[in-house]
Scaffold this motif. Structure first.
Motif, PDB file in Angstrom:
ATOM      1  N   GLU A 288       1.043  -1.071   0.039  1.00  0.00           N
ATOM      2  CA  GLU A 288       0.155   0.041  -0.080  1.00  0.00           C
ATOM      3  C   GLU A 288       1.052   1.103   0.098  1.00  0.00           C
ATOM      4  OE1 GLU A 288      -4.037   1.234   1.981  1.00  0.00           O
ATOM      5  OE2 GLU A 288      -2.567   0.639   3.219  1.00  0.00           O
ATOM      6  N   ILE A 290       1.995   4.997   0.936  1.00  0.00           N
ATOM      7  CA  ILE A 290       1.760   5.903   1.763  1.00  0.00           C
ATOM      8  C   ILE A 290       2.498   7.144   1.532  1.00  0.00           C
ATOM      9  CG2 ILE A 290       1.970   6.420   4.435  1.00  0.00           C
ATOM     10  CD1 ILE A 290       1.826   3.481   4.990  1.00  0.00           C
ATOM     11  N   ASN A 295       1.794  10.638   5.725  1.00  0.00           N
ATOM     12  CA  ASN A 295       1.360   9.425   6.144  1.00  0.00           C
ATOM     13  C   ASN A 295      -0.090   9.006   5.871  1.00  0.00           C
ATOM     14  OD1 ASN A 295       3.702   8.698   7.663  1.00  0.00           O
ATOM     15  ND2 ASN A 295       3.106   9.729   9.433  1.00  0.00           N
ATOM     16  N   GLU A 296      -0.476   9.585   4.748  1.00  0.00           N
ATOM     17  CA  GLU A 296      -1.922   9.292   4.023  1.00  0.00           C
ATOM     18  C   GLU A 296      -1.768   8.006   3.390  1.00  0.00           C
ATOM     19  OE1 GLU A 296      -5.040  11.180   0.821  1.00  0.00           O
ATOM     20  OE2 GLU A 296      -3.218  12.257   1.520  1.00  0.00           O
ATOM     21  N   LYS A 297      -2.768   7.047   3.425  1.00  0.00           N
ATOM     22  CA  LYS A 297      -2.782   5.971   2.856  1.00  0.00           C
ATOM     23  C   LYS A 297      -3.537   6.237   1.277  1.00  0.00           C
ATOM     24  CE  LYS A 297      -3.081   2.638   6.409  1.00  0.00           C
ATOM     25  NZ  LYS A 297      -3.574   1.525   7.373  1.00  0.00           N
TER      26      LYS A 297
END
Length: 346
Positions: A288, A290, A295-297
């Motif tokens: 995933e 980031i 630190n947003e996915k």
């Protein structure tokens, strides 16, 4: 003075045109963008201008992917080539100086030996102490002079050897950089073309299998538009890292251009090439993305791949075109998949 002023005015006018072109075609505002447009509008690199003009003729938008590709293919490699040429010239100059020093040492050594021979022939009778003392003094002075010359030469040789070693390391660094994509650390398009040609010669002469994979990051423009070019760069590095982690023996992984990657697989058939491409695609699905700054996915990265294998009568261009057609088929049928050349004939 008039010519200097006129030249400055021309340069200022060209700079204004570059800025205007960047705004008109919505190019990102960073230094390499200015360099690319400057090279195009000044006409200093015709190949760059021709490629950029094709983009303009196709729609007019010149984004980060186009700029980065042009910069890496033409401007970055040109600078590295110039640096390599300068370093090579320095090595040749150092070697020429070294040769001169050796020749001077040989001449001095020959002179010393001729002096010693002459002294030996003119040696005084042992009873003549005054002449014997002068003879010995002359011999000692000649020997000291020769020892000093040799010590000086040895010091110069050591210095020259160190300098040549440093220059050789610099030249090797320039050679590697000239073949490397600065963003991903992978081989660049220039190195890809060299290696593909070499692999083609082996496949043609020895009948050894050769497979090519061309992969493209799905919806890459969306990442750039929604999250910025820094995040787009992060995506490319992630894909490059994943491909490298799953690299098979003798594979050549390259950044083909923009968000496209090309993998040369020597001694690999079509089916094994597809398995490799699938292993990379599956590995990316498990990761995933980031955004580092927040630190947003941002979700998963997917790629589409086209796989083609060498056929009798192929050229590097025809193999690339067939892999590219398979890639387009993967895009048309939903992305996030691998398509081989076999599917093109169905």
């Amino acid at each position: 003075m008039t010519n200097v002023v006129a030249q400055r005015i021309d340069q200022d006018d060209l700079a204004d045109r570059v800025v205007a072109a960047m705004r008109l075609h919505r190019s990102p505002s960073y230094p390499r963008t200015f360099e690319v447009w400057y090279a195009h509008l000044s006409g200093t690199i015709p190949a760059l201008s021709a490629e950029l003009q094709q983009v303009l003729d196709g729609g007019g938008f010149v984004g980060a992917t186009v700029i980065d590709g042009l910069y890496n293919r033409y401007l970055a490699t040109e600078r590295l080539a110039q640096e390599a040429n300068r370093t090579s010239s320095q090595i040749l100059e150092e070697i020429a100086g070294l040769t001169r020093q050796i020749n001077e040492a040989v001449d001095a050594s020959e002179l010393y030996h001729s002096e010693i021979s002459a002294l030996s022939e003119q040696g005084p009778a042992s009873a003549d102490r005054t002449m014997l003392r002068k003879w010995v003094e002359t011999l000692v002075l000649s020997t000291r002079s020769e020892v000093a010359r040799k010590a000086t030469l040895e010091s110069k040789l050591r210095d020259s050897a160190r300098e040549i070693s440093h220059l050789r390391d610099a030249l090797e660094t320039s050679r590697i950089e000239a073949q490397t994509d600065a963003l991903t650390g992978l081989a660049n398009r220039r190195h890809f073309e060299e290696r593909l040609q070499a692999c083609f010669e082996v496949a043609t002469s020895d009948g050894i299998p050769l497979t090519l994979v061309i992969a493209d990051v799905d919806y890459f423009k969306r990442f750039n538009d929604d999250h910025g070019h820094a995040t787009g760069d992060q995506v490319l590095r992630l894909v490059a890292h994943t491909m490298t982690e799953h690299m098979v023996d003798r594979a050549v992984i390259t950044r083909f251009g923009g968000e496209e990657f090309a993998i040369i697989l020597p001694d690999t058939n079509l089916n094994d090439g597809k398995l490799y491409a699938e292993s990379v695609r599956q590995a990316l699905l498990k990761r995933e993305l980031i955004k580092r700054s927040t630190n947003e996915k941002l979700g998963r990265i997917t790629i589409s791949s086209g796989v083609a294998a060498y056929k009798l009568g192929d050229t590097p261009t025809s193999l690339i075109e067939r892999a590219d057609q398979a890639l387009l088929a993967a895009k048309r049928t939903g992305r996030n998949r691998t398509v081989t050349q076999d599917a093109l004939t169905r």
